[in-house]
Enzyme design. Structure first.
Site, short mmCIF file in Angstrom:
data_model
loop_
_atom_site.label_atom_id
_atom_site.label_comp_id
_atom_site.label_asym_id
_atom_site.label_seq_id
_atom_site.Cartn_x
_atom_site.Cartn_y
_atom_site.Cartn_z
N GLU A 1 0.79 -1.13 -0.01
CA GLU A 1 -0.07 -0.17 -0.07
C GLU A 1 0.72 1.21 -0.16
OE1 GLU A 1 -2.50 -3.21 2.49
OE2 GLU A 1 -0.20 -2.59 1.94
N ALA B 1 8.21 -36.09 -10.24
CA ALA B 1 8.03 -36.17 -11.80
C ALA B 1 7.99 -37.89 -12.12
CB ALA B 1 9.57 -35.86 -12.45
N ARG C 1 11.01 -23.79 -7.44
CA ARG C 1 12.22 -23.54 -6.44
C ARG C 1 12.40 -22.08 -6.09
NH1 ARG C 1 17.15 -27.63 -8.59
NH2 ARG C 1 16.21 -29.57 -8.32
N LEU D 1 20.32 -28.23 -6.23
CA LEU D 1 18.93 -27.99 -5.67
C LEU D 1 18.87 -26.56 -5.87
CD1 LEU D 1 18.37 -30.18 -2.44
CD2 LEU D 1 17.56 -30.73 -4.83
N GLY E 1 12.85 -38.06 -3.34
CA GLY E 1 12.53 -39.36 -3.23
C GLY E 1 11.35 -40.04 -2.54
N ALA F 1 10.69 -42.53 -0.40
CA ALA F 1 10.46 -42.53 1.30
C ALA F 1 10.30 -41.19 1.71
CB ALA F 1 11.78 -43.11 1.75
#
Length: 368
Positions: free
Chosen positions: A60, A162, A192, A212, A305, A307
């Site tokens: 604002e 994926a 990311r 990453l 992964g 898991a």
């Protein structure tokens, strides 16, 4: 004055604008404001504002500064209820009153106890007409991290995966396996860039040695903090993550005591060691997310992964799922995905299907 099609159009534009600083505003949400003046001819946007990088100034204030004298008599389209509490600067609700805004159209109410409803009251007491909940669901989608943190005390969690056509996420002992094409990969890097933290397990870190980071041209500085679930501190000192720890934060979640040699070595290499509780032979994820929220992180992207994905799902900590479905087949020796578009956990609703080159992306939201 009723909410018009023009109001909804301007709010949609404001919400789109808010994405510009998503993931860059610290503990504050990325909010945007459009000031629109209508002098009887054609409505004109006279001021735009977005929460600044780091969280201040607020949207604002930025919009009013850009509009100058033209703010008087304008309509403000704000994606979140204007703040009502005094900090180092007066609240935004008071600024809108002071500068003569005649009408405020807001997308959603701020759940922060210092603001919720109070911002609207300041506006109404100042003679400003207020319309709220305009395109609320769209704004809440954009601000999911902030809203989840305020309501649940933890970051918003998106699980990204994926999956090949035959339901695999990779090959066994095969390192990184290409499943999706360049368009999907670019979209993943945007995820990311707009996330605070990306999480993988130590198995993925050892198998793939990922960095990453966000590798889109011009957006490398928007890489998130990288977090590895590494209960026994197995992350190699020469891994890509450790070698880049001084460039972008690396957090290692562990249950090992701080007196081990590896603990000190990783710390000296620039990694942040986060002491965690153990649960079921792994990291206690609810407590981990609470710790991340306490550090100011509001959005988490889980990439790592089968898991790790299953652990977050089993703990009911996933709020959004994005599945990228590639056209290729990995075969019977591949690692089975914990979910596919044909095998989605209960409680998630499909909200979008999009095409990314030769791939499809399915997006799901947890039922409220």
């Amino acid at each position: 004055m009723a909410v018009s099609a023009f109001d909804r159009r301007m709010m949609a534009a404001a919400i789109r604008y808010s994405y510009r600083n998503l993931g860059r505003t610290g503990t504050n949400p990325s909010v945007s404001t459009l000031l629109v003046r209508d002098d009887g001819d054609v409505p004109v946007i006279v001021g735009r504002g977005i929460t600044a990088i780091g969280g201040r100034p607020h949207a604002e204030t930025e919009a009013i500064m850009e509009a100058g004298d033209l703010a008087m008599g304008a309509t403000a389209y704000v994606t979140l209820e204007p703040c009502a509490h005094h900090a180092s600067t007066p609240p935004c609700a008071e600024a809108l009153v002071r500068d003569g805004i005649k009408r405020v159209v807001s997308a959603t109410t701020d759940p922060d106890g210092r603001v919720s409803g109070r911002g609207y009251k300041i506006l109404e007491d100042g003679g400003i007409e207020v319309e709220s909940d305009v395109l609320a669901s769209d704004a809440e989608y954009a601000m999911a991290g902030y809203l989840t943190q305020r309501k649940l005390g933890r970051p918003h969690v998106t699980l990204k995966m994926a999956v090949s056509k035959d339901g695999k996420i990779g090959g066994r002992n095969a390192g990184q396996v290409t499943i999706t094409g360049p368009v999907s990969n670019s979209a993943s890097h945007v995820m990311r860039a707009t996330s605070d933290v990306i999480i993988i397990g130590i198995g993925t870190a050892l198998e793939d040695d990922p960095s990453l980071t966000c590798r889109l041209p011009g957006m490398q500085d928007r890489s998130p903090a990288r977090l590895v679930l590494d209960r026994n501190l197995r992350l190699p000192l020469d891994s890509a993550l450790v070698r880049s720890a001084h460039d972008f934060p690396v957090i290692i979640a562990t249950t090992r005591p701080p007196d081990s040699e590896k603990y000190h070595q990783l710390s000296q290499a620039g990694c942040i060691i986060l002491a965690c509780e153990e649960s079921g032979g792994g990291i206690a994820l609810p407590e981990l997310l609470e710790d991340l929220a306490g550090r100011g992180y509001s959005t988490v992207l889980v990439e790592g992964g089968a898991a790790v994905a299953a652990a977050f799902l089993d703990a009911h900590l996933v709020d959004r799922i994005r599945v990228y479905l590639g056209p290729g087949v990995i075969g019977k020796d591949g690692v089975s995905a914990p979910l596919t578009p044909d095998n989605m956990p209960s409680g998630f609703n499909l909200i979008a299907t999009e095409t990314f080159g030769a791939d499809l992306r399915y997006e799901y939201e947890r039922s409220s």
